[in-house]
Design a protein around this motif. Structure first.
Motif, PDB file in Angstrom:
ATOM      1  N   GLY A   1       0.776  -1.231   0.000  1.00 34.29           N
ATOM      2  CA  GLY A   1       0.000   0.000   0.000  1.00 34.29           C
ATOM      3  C   GLY A   1       0.800   1.269   0.000  1.00 34.29           C
ATOM      4  N   GLU A   2       1.997   1.268  -0.573  1.00 34.31           N
ATOM      5  CA  GLU A   2       2.843   2.458  -0.542  1.00 34.31           C
ATOM      6  C   GLU A   2       2.819   3.259  -1.841  1.00 34.31           C
ATOM      7  N   GLU A   3       2.075   2.794  -2.831  1.00 39.62           N
ATOM      8  CA  GLU A   3       2.017   3.532  -4.094  1.00 39.62           C
ATOM      9  C   GLU A   3       0.604   4.092  -4.284  1.00 39.62           C
ATOM     10  N   THR A   4      -0.078   3.720  -5.360  1.00 39.90           N
ATOM     11  CA  THR A   4      -1.392   4.287  -5.667  1.00 39.90           C
ATOM     12  C   THR A   4      -2.391   4.063  -4.541  1.00 39.90           C
ATOM     13  N   SER A   5      -2.328   2.914  -3.877  1.00 41.27           N
ATOM     14  CA  SER A   5      -3.292   2.600  -2.822  1.00 41.27           C
ATOM     15  C   SER A   5      -3.139   3.495  -1.603  1.00 41.27           C
ATOM     16  N   HIS A   6      -2.034   4.190  -1.492  1.00 40.23           N
ATOM     17  CA  HIS A   6      -1.804   5.072  -0.347  1.00 40.23           C
ATOM     18  C   HIS A   6      -2.502   6.413  -0.509  1.00 40.23           C
ATOM     19  N   GLY A   7      -2.595   6.903  -1.739  1.00 39.89           N
ATOM     20  CA  GLY A   7      -2.922   8.301  -1.930  1.00 39.89           C
ATOM     21  C   GLY A   7      -4.333   8.625  -2.346  1.00 39.89           C
ATOM     22  N   ASN A   8      -5.249   7.696  -2.308  1.00 37.19           N
ATOM     23  CA  ASN A   8      -6.609   7.985  -2.762  1.00 37.19           C
ATOM     24  C   ASN A   8      -7.418   8.677  -1.671  1.00 37.19           C
ATOM     25  N   ALA A   9      -8.675   8.940  -1.958  1.00 33.73           N
ATOM     26  CA  ALA A   9      -9.528   9.667  -1.014  1.00 33.73           C
ATOM     27  C   ALA A   9     -10.087   8.785   0.087  1.00 33.73           C
ATOM     28  N   GLY A  10      -9.779   7.498   0.054  1.00 35.03           N
ATOM     29  CA  GLY A  10     -10.268   6.608   1.104  1.00 35.03           C
ATOM     30  C   GLY A  10     -11.737   6.258   0.986  1.00 35.03           C
ATOM     31  N   LEU A  11     -12.339   6.557  -0.168  1.00 35.52           N
ATOM     32  CA  LEU A  11     -13.757   6.246  -0.358  1.00 35.52           C
ATOM     33  C   LEU A  11     -13.939   4.821  -0.860  1.00 35.52           C
ATOM     34  N   ILE A  12     -14.954   4.152  -0.351  1.00 33.26           N
ATOM     35  CA  ILE A  12     -15.429   2.888  -0.912  1.00 33.26           C
ATOM     36  C   ILE A  12     -16.725   3.262  -1.604  1.00 33.26           C
ATOM     37  N   GLU A  13     -16.604   3.518  -2.912  1.00 31.51           N
ATOM     38  CA  GLU A  13     -17.581   4.324  -3.622  1.00 31.51           C
ATOM     39  C   GLU A  13     -18.764   3.525  -4.172  1.00 31.51           C
ATOM     40  N   ARG A  14     -19.649   3.158  -3.282  1.00 32.81           N
ATOM     41  CA  ARG A  14     -20.827   2.366  -3.651  1.00 32.81           C
ATOM     42  C   ARG A  14     -21.781   3.137  -4.572  1.00 32.81           C
ATOM     43  N   ALA A  15     -21.722   4.473  -4.557  1.00 33.05           N
ATOM     44  CA  ALA A  15     -22.680   5.273  -5.326  1.00 33.05           C
ATOM     45  C   ALA A  15     -22.226   5.585  -6.746  1.00 33.05           C
TER      46      ALA A  15
ATOM     47  N   ALA B   1     -18.943   4.102   1.889  1.00 31.78           N
ATOM     48  CA  ALA B   1     -18.218   4.146   3.152  1.00 31.78           C
ATOM     49  C   ALA B   1     -16.870   4.799   2.888  1.00 31.78           C
ATOM     50  N   SER B   2     -16.108   4.990   3.943  1.00 25.24           N
ATOM     51  CA  SER B   2     -14.766   5.544   3.784  1.00 25.24           C
ATOM     52  C   SER B   2     -13.887   5.058   4.915  1.00 25.24           C
ATOM     53  N   VAL B   3     -12.586   5.279   4.766  1.00 25.03           N
ATOM     54  CA  VAL B   3     -11.622   4.903   5.798  1.00 25.03           C
ATOM     55  C   VAL B   3     -10.695   6.091   6.036  1.00 25.03           C
ATOM     56  N   PRO B   4     -10.141   6.209   7.238  1.00 26.63           N
ATOM     57  CA  PRO B   4      -9.281   7.364   7.534  1.00 26.63           C
ATOM     58  C   PRO B   4      -7.838   7.213   7.083  1.00 26.63           C
ATOM     59  N   ASP B   5      -7.491   6.042   6.547  1.00 27.92           N
ATOM     60  CA  ASP B   5      -6.116   5.821   6.091  1.00 27.92           C
ATOM     61  C   ASP B   5      -6.110   4.612   5.160  1.00 27.92           C
ATOM     62  N   PRO B   6      -6.298   4.819   3.840  1.00 30.49           N
ATOM     63  CA  PRO B   6      -6.362   3.676   2.916  1.00 30.49           C
ATOM     64  C   PRO B   6      -5.067   2.882   2.856  1.00 30.49           C
ATOM     65  N   GLY B   7      -3.926   3.549   3.012  1.00 30.47           N
ATOM     66  CA  GLY B   7      -2.665   2.821   3.034  1.00 30.47           C
ATOM     67  C   GLY B   7      -2.590   1.873   4.214  1.00 30.47           C
ATOM     68  N   ALA B   8      -3.071   2.317   5.385  1.00 30.15           N
ATOM     69  CA  ALA B   8      -3.062   1.467   6.579  1.00 30.15           C
ATOM     70  C   ALA B   8      -4.000   0.280   6.415  1.00 30.15           C
ATOM     71  N   VAL B   9      -5.123   0.484   5.731  1.00 29.86           N
ATOM     72  CA  VAL B   9      -6.038  -0.640   5.472  1.00 29.86           C
ATOM     73  C   VAL B   9      -5.346  -1.682   4.604  1.00 29.86           C
ATOM     74  N   THR B  10      -4.671  -1.243   3.562  1.00 28.59           N
ATOM     75  CA  THR B  10      -3.962  -2.177   2.683  1.00 28.59           C
ATOM     76  C   THR B  10      -2.873  -2.918   3.450  1.00 28.59           C
ATOM     77  N   ARG B  11      -2.154  -2.217   4.303  1.00 32.59           N
ATOM     78  CA  ARG B  11      -1.113  -2.874   5.109  1.00 32.59           C
ATOM     79  C   ARG B  11      -1.717  -3.896   6.070  1.00 32.59           C
ATOM     80  N   ALA B  12      -2.862  -3.573   6.647  1.00 30.25           N
ATOM     81  CA  ALA B  12      -3.517  -4.516   7.558  1.00 30.25           C
ATOM     82  C   ALA B  12      -3.943  -5.782   6.824  1.00 30.25           C
ATOM     83  N   TYR B  13      -4.430  -5.637   5.594  1.00 31.72           N
ATOM     84  CA  TYR B  13      -4.776  -6.817   4.796  1.00 31.72           C
ATOM     85  C   TYR B  13      -3.521  -7.645   4.506  1.00 31.72           C
TER      86      TYR B  13
END
Length: 415
Positions: free
Chosen positions: A37-51, A195-207
């Motif tokens: 999660g250190e490249e593109t997955s780090h820098g997005n808006a953290g949205l899980i864009e269901r809409a 939904a959204s997350v406060p740190d998309p890079g951290a979510v990817t690292r947790a996975y």
């Protein structure tokens, strides 16, 4: 080192694919030149864009084309010297954005978009990070009353067509939800399903940590070293060569460095983007992700501060950063919300991997046994990571797929 599958790329797509393959009994090595999660997955808006069922299309009205052509819009910026190189891709993008073809893309993306929040939720629960999932939706704010009224009609129609939850906000309603906004907003559209997350890079690292905890191996190495060997594939890791029966290319904007030498002519391009974090001034609080339509930017509450993200930049993937859009929108954002000092020493820059028909490639390469692709998710890589990993793992292990994968097949671009 022998394994069943090597997944190239430890962004949200690759990590999700590795987890889902592992869950189906495959031994998996995840390989990247950097951490998860250190490249593109780090820098997005953290949205899980269901809409966002309808993909971002190329504008076809003359007013928008003229505005973008002047190269002064915050929503889109281009490097003049790059235009001849990207022009054929933009022509394809424009062609696929006709009303009929745009509708085809929306239908193709719907089965993935519908499952995006529940798929993330399942992995978050398994990774023990479910509190990071914020089911608060996001708000589209309008300063122009006429533009707001037109957008409201379109949003209500879209919500009815796709079964989405929408709250239409007056200016007073918006101020009640976001009392620290200082901009003069006529109203807003609050999409409630995302939904959204406060740190998309951290979510990817947790996975990725969950993958390793379950026995998976995460190695550093150069994906460009991939070669066919016998009935499988070999790639060089720092620990030595890794051989596998199958390989997944999930390298986002770098995927072309694998598929092009193998003879695949997939029209992958990038839209670059920037972000910067700011401390809120005083006791200001932002409760929801907010897109300012007039300003062409998004502000999002994140762990690190308020993240300000920009629109798309059309430039060579590896060209020097040119954060003119960030410089353009920062004063606008400060007029709308009390931003304090910058947190980051430099703007973050990333590249979204994009295909002109606005849907990803997910599936097996037609001319190489054991070679699988998962990339090109345009603006929705973080949104669609887990559902893509799920679908790909089903295809690779012979399970009934959660949806017909034909719209995502690489064969649509020829063999």
């Amino acid at each position: 080192m022998q394994t069943d599958v090597v997944v190239l790329g430890a962004g949200i797509i690759g990590v999700s694919a590795a987890l889902h393959l592992q869950a189906r009994g495959r031994s998996v090595v995840l390989l990247d030149r950097r951490g998860a999660g250190e490249e593109t997955s780090h820098g997005n808006a953290g949205l899980i864009e269901r809409a966002s069922v309808v993909p971002y299309g190329f504008p076809r009205d003359l007013a928008s084309l003229f505005r973008y052509g002047l190269n002064r819009s915050a929503e889109a910026h281009y490097h003049l010297a790059f235009l001849p190189k990207v022009a054929p891709w933009l022509a394809q993008y424009w062609w696929h954005s006709s009303p009929r073809r745009h509708a085809v893309a929306a239908r193709a993306m719907l089965p993935l978009i519908e499952r995006c929040v529940t798929e993330h939720e399942a992995l978050m629960r398994e990774a023990d990070i479910l509190p990071m999932l914020r089911r608060i939706g996001w708000i589209k704010g309008f300063r122009d009353k006429a533009e707001f009224q037109l957008a409201e009609e379109e949003a209500r129609a879209s919500a009815a067509l796709y079964g989405l939850k929408l709250e239409v906000l007056s200016g007073a309603d918006l101020r009640a939800k976001e009392p620290h906004l200082t901009g003069d907003f006529a109203g807003g559209l609050h999409w409630l399903d995302p939904a959204s997350v406060p740190d998309p890079g951290a979510v990817t690292r947790a996975y990725a940590e969950l993958f390793e905890k379950r026995g998976g191996r995460f190695l550093r190495g150069d994906a460009r070293s991939l070669v066919a060997s016998g009935s499988g594939w070999t790639v060089a890791a720092e620990e030595g060569p890794v051989t596998a029966r199958e390989v997944v290319v999930a390298l986002g904007p770098w995927s072309g460095e694998i598929f092009r030498p193998l003879g695949y002519r997939i029209p992958l391009a990038v839209k670059r983007g920037y972000h910067m974090h700011y401390r809120p001034a005083g006791n200001a609080v932002l409760n929801h992700p907010l897109y300012d339509v007039s300003g062409g930017y998004l502000i999002v509450p994140m762990t690190r501060g308020i993240r300000l993200t920009t629109g798309a930049e059309f430039a060579d993937r590896d060209a020097a950063p040119s954060p003119v859009q960030l410089a353009q929108v920062e004063p606008e954002a400060r007029r709308v919300f009390p931003l304090g000092e910058r947190v980051d020493p430099e703007p973050w820059i990333g590249a979204r991997p994009c295909l002109p028909d606005m849907r990803p490639v997910i599936g097996e390469a037609p001319r190489h046994k054991g070679l699988w692709f998962a990339f090109g998710h345009n603006h929705h890589g973080f949104t669609l990571g887990p559902v893509t990993g799920h679908l790909l793992a089903q295809m690779m292990t012979g399970e009934a797929p959660l949806t017909d994968p034909a719209p995502y097949a690489v064969g649509r671009f020829g063999r």
